[in-house]
Design a protein around this motif. Structure first.
Motif, PDB file in Angstrom:
ATOM      1  N   THR A 195       8.456  -2.498  -8.258  1.00 42.17           N
ATOM      2  CA  THR A 195       7.829  -1.790  -9.147  1.00 42.17           C
ATOM      3  C   THR A 195       6.875  -0.867  -8.775  1.00 42.17           C
ATOM      4  OG1 THR A 195       6.214  -3.466  -9.333  1.00 42.17           O
ATOM      5  CG2 THR A 195       8.174  -4.153 -10.376  1.00 42.17           C
ATOM      6  N   ALA A 196       6.604   0.070  -9.680  1.00 46.58           N
ATOM      7  CA  ALA A 196       5.544   1.179  -9.282  1.00 46.58           C
ATOM      8  C   ALA A 196       4.744   1.412 -10.676  1.00 46.58           C
ATOM      9  CB  ALA A 196       6.317   2.349  -8.822  1.00 46.58           C
ATOM     10  N   GLY A 197       3.516   1.806 -10.383  1.00 49.72           N
ATOM     11  CA  GLY A 197       2.924   2.013 -11.785  1.00 49.72           C
ATOM     12  C   GLY A 197       1.468   2.924 -11.517  1.00 49.72           C
ATOM     13  N   ALA A 198       0.269   2.484 -12.472  1.00 50.46           N
ATOM     14  CA  ALA A 198      -0.939   3.171 -12.274  1.00 50.46           C
ATOM     15  C   ALA A 198      -1.614   3.116 -11.143  1.00 50.46           C
ATOM     16  CB  ALA A 198      -1.793   2.648 -13.307  1.00 50.46           C
ATOM     17  N   THR A 199      -2.316   3.992 -10.709  1.00 54.21           N
ATOM     18  CA  THR A 199      -3.162   4.071  -9.338  1.00 54.21           C
ATOM     19  C   THR A 199      -2.437   3.763  -8.231  1.00 54.21           C
ATOM     20  OG1 THR A 199      -3.840   2.016  -9.497  1.00 54.21           O
ATOM     21  CG2 THR A 199      -5.367   3.622 -10.664  1.00 54.21           C
ATOM     22  N   GLY A 200      -1.047   4.414  -8.125  1.00 55.04           N
ATOM     23  CA  GLY A 200      -0.362   4.301  -7.040  1.00 55.04           C
ATOM     24  C   GLY A 200       0.255   2.811  -6.562  1.00 55.04           C
ATOM     25  N   THR A 201       0.096   1.864  -7.337  1.00 53.52           N
ATOM     26  CA  THR A 201       0.349   0.585  -7.168  1.00 53.52           C
ATOM     27  C   THR A 201       1.870   0.355  -6.993  1.00 53.52           C
ATOM     28  OG1 THR A 201       0.234  -0.164  -9.408  1.00 53.52           O
ATOM     29  CG2 THR A 201      -1.875  -0.685  -8.225  1.00 53.52           C
ATOM     30  N   ILE A 202       2.442  -0.329  -5.932  1.00 50.36           N
ATOM     31  CA  ILE A 202       3.753  -0.749  -5.596  1.00 50.36           C
ATOM     32  C   ILE A 202       3.684  -2.299  -5.279  1.00 50.36           C
ATOM     33  CG2 ILE A 202       5.558  -0.425  -4.205  1.00 50.36           C
ATOM     34  CD1 ILE A 202       5.026   2.447  -3.916  1.00 50.36           C
ATOM     35  N   THR A 203       4.679  -2.865  -5.697  1.00 51.62           N
ATOM     36  CA  THR A 203       5.105  -4.322  -5.483  1.00 51.62           C
ATOM     37  C   THR A 203       6.424  -4.612  -5.031  1.00 51.62           C
ATOM     38  OG1 THR A 203       3.330  -4.866  -7.304  1.00 51.62           O
ATOM     39  CG2 THR A 203       5.000  -6.739  -6.601  1.00 51.62           C
ATOM     40  N   LYS A 204       6.829  -5.240  -3.966  1.00 46.81           N
ATOM     41  CA  LYS A 204       8.108  -5.605  -3.735  1.00 46.81           C
ATOM     42  C   LYS A 204       8.348  -7.078  -3.950  1.00 46.81           C
ATOM     43  CE  LYS A 204      11.187  -5.217  -0.097  1.00 46.81           C
ATOM     44  NZ  LYS A 204      11.728  -5.334   1.612  1.00 46.81           N
ATOM     45  N   MET A 205       9.712  -7.195  -4.720  1.00 43.91           N
ATOM     46  CA  MET A 205      10.258  -8.487  -4.725  1.00 43.91           C
ATOM     47  C   MET A 205      11.353  -8.750  -3.757  1.00 43.91           C
ATOM     48  SD  MET A 205      12.213 -10.140  -8.127  1.00 43.91           S
ATOM     49  CE  MET A 205      13.937  -9.340  -7.360  1.00 43.91           C
ATOM     50  N   THR A 206      11.335  -9.927  -3.173  1.00 43.04           N
ATOM     51  CA  THR A 206      12.344 -10.162  -2.189  1.00 43.04           C
ATOM     52  C   THR A 206      12.711 -11.488  -2.551  1.00 43.04           C
ATOM     53  OG1 THR A 206      10.778  -9.141  -0.456  1.00 43.04           O
ATOM     54  CG2 THR A 206      12.636 -10.872   0.427  1.00 43.04           C
ATOM     55  N   GLY A 251      11.061  -1.216   4.536  1.00 42.50           N
ATOM     56  CA  GLY A 251      11.094  -2.308   3.735  1.00 42.50           C
ATOM     57  C   GLY A 251       9.668  -2.223   2.747  1.00 42.50           C
ATOM     58  N   GLY A 252       8.983  -1.276   2.923  1.00 37.05           N
ATOM     59  CA  GLY A 252       7.540  -1.119   2.296  1.00 37.05           C
ATOM     60  C   GLY A 252       6.286  -1.246   3.378  1.00 37.05           C
ATOM     61  N   VAL A 253       6.689  -1.810   4.506  1.00 30.98           N
ATOM     62  CA  VAL A 253       5.525  -2.040   5.430  1.00 30.98           C
ATOM     63  C   VAL A 253       4.738  -0.819   5.472  1.00 30.98           C
ATOM     64  CG1 VAL A 253       4.872  -2.608   7.760  1.00 30.98           C
ATOM     65  CG2 VAL A 253       6.892  -3.609   6.852  1.00 30.98           C
ATOM     66  N   THR A 254       5.493   0.359   5.484  1.00 28.50           N
ATOM     67  CA  THR A 254       4.518   1.702   5.319  1.00 28.50           C
ATOM     68  C   THR A 254       5.177   2.557   4.425  1.00 28.50           C
ATOM     69  OG1 THR A 254       6.011   2.532   7.087  1.00 28.50           O
ATOM     70  CG2 THR A 254       3.848   1.684   7.653  1.00 28.50           C
ATOM     71  N   TRP A 255       4.600   3.372   3.537  1.00 30.47           N
ATOM     72  CA  TRP A 255       5.211   4.317   2.581  1.00 30.47           C
ATOM     73  C   TRP A 255       4.385   5.741   3.049  1.00 30.47           C
ATOM     74  CZ3 TRP A 255       8.326   3.603  -1.730  1.00 30.47           C
ATOM     75  CH2 TRP A 255       8.490   2.307  -2.093  1.00 30.47           C
ATOM     76  N   GLY A 256       5.626   6.587   3.581  1.00 29.29           N
ATOM     77  CA  GLY A 256       5.154   7.985   3.871  1.00 29.29           C
ATOM     78  C   GLY A 256       5.305   9.167   2.691  1.00 29.29           C
ATOM     79  N   VAL A 277       0.717  -1.139  -0.135  1.00 26.33           N
ATOM     80  CA  VAL A 277      -0.125   0.110   0.128  1.00 26.33           C
ATOM     81  C   VAL A 277       0.865   1.365   0.079  1.00 26.33           C
ATOM     82  CG1 VAL A 277      -1.615   1.312   1.219  1.00 26.33           C
ATOM     83  CG2 VAL A 277      -1.712  -1.194   1.231  1.00 26.33           C
ATOM     84  N   SER A 278       0.866   1.931  -1.269  1.00 26.45           N
ATOM     85  CA  SER A 278       1.618   3.386  -1.201  1.00 26.45           C
ATOM     86  C   SER A 278       1.029   4.504  -0.516  1.00 26.45           C
ATOM     87  CB  SER A 278       1.990   3.376  -2.688  1.00 26.45           C
ATOM     88  OG  SER A 278       0.594   3.936  -3.228  1.00 26.45           O
ATOM     89  N   GLY A 279      -0.141   4.491  -0.209  1.00 32.34           N
ATOM     90  CA  GLY A 279      -0.669   5.616   0.374  1.00 32.34           C
ATOM     91  C   GLY A 279      -1.237   6.613  -0.516  1.00 32.34           C
ATOM     92  N   THR A 280      -1.152   6.546  -1.906  1.00 30.34           N
ATOM     93  CA  THR A 280      -1.487   7.455  -3.027  1.00 30.34           C
ATOM     94  C   THR A 280      -2.176   6.538  -4.039  1.00 30.34           C
ATOM     95  OG1 THR A 280      -0.763   9.121  -4.580  1.00 30.34           O
ATOM     96  CG2 THR A 280       0.585   7.195  -4.132  1.00 30.34           C
ATOM     97  N   THR A 281      -3.197   7.129  -4.766  1.00 30.13           N
ATOM     98  CA  THR A 281      -3.678   6.505  -6.090  1.00 30.13           C
ATOM     99  C   THR A 281      -3.007   7.419  -7.137  1.00 30.13           C
ATOM    100  OG1 THR A 281      -5.641   8.273  -6.034  1.00 30.13           O
ATOM    101  CG2 THR A 281      -5.666   6.147  -4.985  1.00 30.13           C
ATOM    102  N   ALA A 341       3.593  15.913  -8.923  1.00 29.07           N
ATOM    103  CA  ALA A 341       4.738  16.061  -7.874  1.00 29.07           C
ATOM    104  C   ALA A 341       4.705  15.079  -6.681  1.00 29.07           C
ATOM    105  CB  ALA A 341       4.841  17.499  -7.422  1.00 29.07           C
ATOM    106  N   VAL A 342       3.967  13.816  -6.948  1.00 29.50           N
ATOM    107  CA  VAL A 342       3.794  12.880  -5.591  1.00 29.50           C
ATOM    108  C   VAL A 342       5.077  12.322  -5.775  1.00 29.50           C
ATOM    109  CG1 VAL A 342       3.002  10.736  -5.229  1.00 29.50           C
ATOM    110  CG2 VAL A 342       1.477  12.643  -5.851  1.00 29.50           C
ATOM    111  N   VAL A 343       5.677  12.072  -4.280  1.00 29.97           N
ATOM    112  CA  VAL A 343       6.796  11.422  -3.779  1.00 29.97           C
ATOM    113  C   VAL A 343       6.397  10.384  -2.586  1.00 29.97           C
ATOM    114  CG1 VAL A 343       9.164  11.317  -3.203  1.00 29.97           C
ATOM    115  CG2 VAL A 343       8.298  13.314  -4.749  1.00 29.97           C
ATOM    116  N   ARG A 344       6.797   9.084  -2.653  1.00 31.33           N
ATOM    117  CA  ARG A 344       6.584   8.201  -1.643  1.00 31.33           C
ATOM    118  C   ARG A 344       7.945   7.746  -1.020  1.00 31.33           C
ATOM    119  NH1 ARG A 344       2.188   9.904   0.484  1.00 31.33           N
ATOM    120  NH2 ARG A 344       2.230   7.904   1.610  1.00 31.33           N
ATOM    121  N   ARG A 345       8.005   7.319   0.115  1.00 28.68           N
ATOM    122  CA  ARG A 345       9.270   7.054   0.387  1.00 28.68           C
ATOM    123  C   ARG A 345       9.096   5.831   1.715  1.00 28.68           C
ATOM    124  NH1 ARG A 345      13.475   9.160   4.703  1.00 28.68           N
ATOM    125  NH2 ARG A 345      11.539   9.875   5.671  1.00 28.68           N
TER     126      ARG A 345
END
Length: 630
Positions: A518-529, A274-279, A241-245, A266-270
């Motif tokens: 990876t990151a893309g449309a509607t604020g989607t973020i996926t993590k590979m481990t 490890g992606g548990v939370t995105w601020g 969950v990136s916290g943005t759409t 100008a959206v920036v997420r950080r």
């Protein structure tokens, strides 16, 4: 009387000219020009460098001794001549293999007098050598030299420093190259925690009056351990969950814990966990204007973004995005991508502006940016399509071309990508030679981007990001993510997202596996481990093809591991043969499940030598050689 005088005169002139040729005690007897180009630094091919002396500093006998070398005369050596037994390289004869022009150690015919035997030893500092380690060095004589200079190589496991003593075991000998620098490699037969190896310049009938000696150079001397055991990694994907759409155009992985993403408005997420939370990485809006098409980051605090709402801008933060500062702008430009190669040095590339590609560099951590090069062109670049590896740079364009530099942007060539007719929207080189680009289709290069060939790819839509390491490549295409474990020869589906992905960023984690987002449309973020898989455990991911891997370690004493991969279950035979073809062991002769498996071969009761291991699995048959050294 006149005839005698003429003969005498010619003799005097001949002796005078010969004296001019040989007047330099550090020179060569060959009157010819050599190729004086300096080679690039040699890649290590994942070998463990246990000792190295690049010879790029002072190499007179005093400096050599300070570094632990023992330059000595052997028991067969004649009286000392006009040159020391080893001395600094002479660039008037030829340049060093790498580094400064005189950055090598040399010896020549003047090491002895008359026609005496040359027997000069360069004994290494103490090294911790293991059986199977490799002595590597580069050597040469002048181009087209007719003198048969020769070198012998020795190993003393007890660290002896007496030339010719019984402690030194001869590993081999060879005639020195007269056609440029050539690497020589010799395998240590025994271990020695404080051992020494020796490079021995030995020529009978040498000296200034002899017929067999001239000039030799030695450079980049190394002791190499075997490559680290290959790590087999199992990869999993998880949507976060990136916290943005907002539409996210770019993502940057710093580590397993730290990642940045940016996009429209100008959206920036950080994330720092490890992606548990995105601020929010831009909590005080107003400084950054426009959509962010690329983000680069050094750590959890320092990051860079670029926007192009009319003019083009670069912004920088040093406090995790709390505040951003504009550090560059130019009217009418469009910067596509930023890459930092260190905390101070970085590059930014963009569309053609006023007839030239926009190419910028920074040497102060991105606080200021200046022009890198003036390269004429037409058209535009693509977001996230710049890669820098060592001195190599590649930049993908919207005109199915790749700009390529091998000297960090000083010179450029342009290659048309066969197989892609439109935009280059993803680029990844896993080495200086092997790379893949994507767009509506995919192409592969095996020569550093000079030429390209169409490569089959899975899925539909635009390939909008490629990453990789070693034999592995990943790419994003629409909502799907694909992986290859064989340099793009075949692809398997790794993950499917709920929305199209625009970018992928992976790095090597501390456990040697890849990790990233990876990151893309509607604020989607996926993590590979990625997680290492035990060497004797089947890999959870079923291989796409049969394979038999090189045993490790090799050479070995007395045990080694043999790994093989099966895409389907079936009966497997794995047998060992000696060099005559006689079967000496049967390691596997049973039904084996699909997966990657490893078997240990214990050769404690076998003699040293070359052995062959052979696998038969259905119609798949393969064999490889291995070396047992006791």
């Amino acid at each position: 009387m006149k005839k005698t005088f003429l003969v005498f005169s010619f003799m005097v002139i001949g002796i005078f000219l010969l004296g001019l040729i040989y007047s330099d005690p550090y020179g060569s007897r060959t009157v010819t020009s050599s190729d004086n180009s300096v080679n690039p630094v040699v890649q290590q091919n994942d070998e463990i460098v246990k000792f190295v002396d690049d010879m790029n500093g002072a190499n007179d006998t005093t400096a050599l001794r300070i570094r632990g070398w023992k330059p000595k005369r052997g028991p067969l050596s004649g009286p000392a001549g006009t040159s020391p037994n080893w001395f600094q390289g002479n660039s008037t004869v030829f340049n060093a293999f790498e580094g400064p022009a005189t950055g090598y150690v040399a010896a020549n015919f003047n090491g002895v007098t008359g026609t005496n035997t040359i027997d000069l030893w360069l004994i290494s500092p103490n090294v911790n050598g293991a059986a199977g380690d490799t002595i590597s060095f580069y050597s040469r004589s002048p181009d087209a030299s007719t003198f048969p200079d020769s070198i012998r190589v020795y190993w003393a496991s007890n660290g002896d420093t007496v030339p010719g003593s019984g402690s030194f075991v001869e590993l081999g000998k060879f005639k020195v190259s007269t056609a440029g620098w050539v690497e020589s490699r010799y395998i240590l037969p025994t271990a020695g925690a404080t051992g020494r190896f020796a490079i021995n310049y030995r020529v009978a009938g040498g000296g200034p009056s002899g017929l067999n000696s001239d000039f030799i150079g030695v450079d980049l001397i190394r002791l190499l351990g075997p490559a680290a055991a290959p790590v087999v990694c199992s990869y999993t994907w998880a949507n976060q969950v990136s916290g943005t759409t907002a539409l996210l155009y770019s993502v940057k992985t710093v580590s397993n814990l730290v990642g940045w993403a940016a996009g429209a408005g100008a959206v920036v997420r950080r994330t720092t966990d490890g992606g548990v939370t995105w601020g929010n990485g831009n909590p005080n809006p107003g400084v950054i204007t426009g959509d962010i098409y690329n983000i680069e980051a050094l750590d959890a605090n320092t990051a860079y973004v670029t926007t192009s709402p009319g003019a083009t801008f670069i912004y920088k933060t040093t406090n995790g995005g709390t505040t951003w500062v504009q550090v560059y702008t130019i009217a009418g430009g469009f910067i596509n991508t930023i890459k930092m190669v260190s905390a101070t040095n970085g590059y930014a590339f963009g569309d053609v502006l006023a007839g030239n590609w926009l190419m910028l560099k920074t040497t102060d951590g991105g606080s200021t940016w200046t022009s890198l090069a003036t390269i004429a062109g037409t058209g535009d670049g693509r977001n996230n399509c710049l890669q820098i590896t060592g001195n190599n740079m590649w930049f993908g364009t919207g005109q199915n071309t790749v700009l390529r530099s091998t000297n960090l942007g000083v010179n450029w060539t342009v290659a048309t990508v066969t197989g892609i007719t439109g935009q280059i929207t993803g680029i990844q080189f896993n080495s200086a030679t092997v790379g893949i680009v994507g767009g509506a289709t995919m192409s592969k290069s095996l020569d550093g981007g000079a030429t390209w060939a169409l490569l089959a790819a899975s899925g539909t839509g635009t390939i909008s990001g490629i990453e990789g390491s070693g034999n592995d490549f990943w790419y994003v295409r629409g909502t799907t993510i694909y992986r290859s474990t064989d340099l793009g020869a075949s692809w398997t589906l790794s993950h499917t997202q709920t929305a199209a992905q625009n970018d992928i960023s992976l790095v090597t984690d501390a456990n040697t596996c890849m990790v990233g987002w990876t990151a893309g449309a509607t604020g989607t973020i996926t993590k590979m481990t990625g997680n290492p898989v035990g060497i004797n455990d089947p890999v959870s991911q079923i291989p796409s093809a049969y394979s038999l891997m090189q045993n490790y370690p090799n050479p070995f004493n007395p045990t080694t591991n043999i790994t093989f991969a099966l895409p389907t279950a079936g009966n497997v035979e794995l047998k060992i043969y000696d060099i005559t073809g006689k079967e000496v062991a049967s390691l596997v002769n049973t039904y084996v499940n699909a997966g990657t498996h490893s078997v240990t071969f214990d050769a404690a009761s076998y003699a040293s030598g070359i052995y062959i291991y052979k696998i038969t699995a259905g119609t798949f048959v393969d064999s490889k050689k291995m070396v047992l050294i006791k």
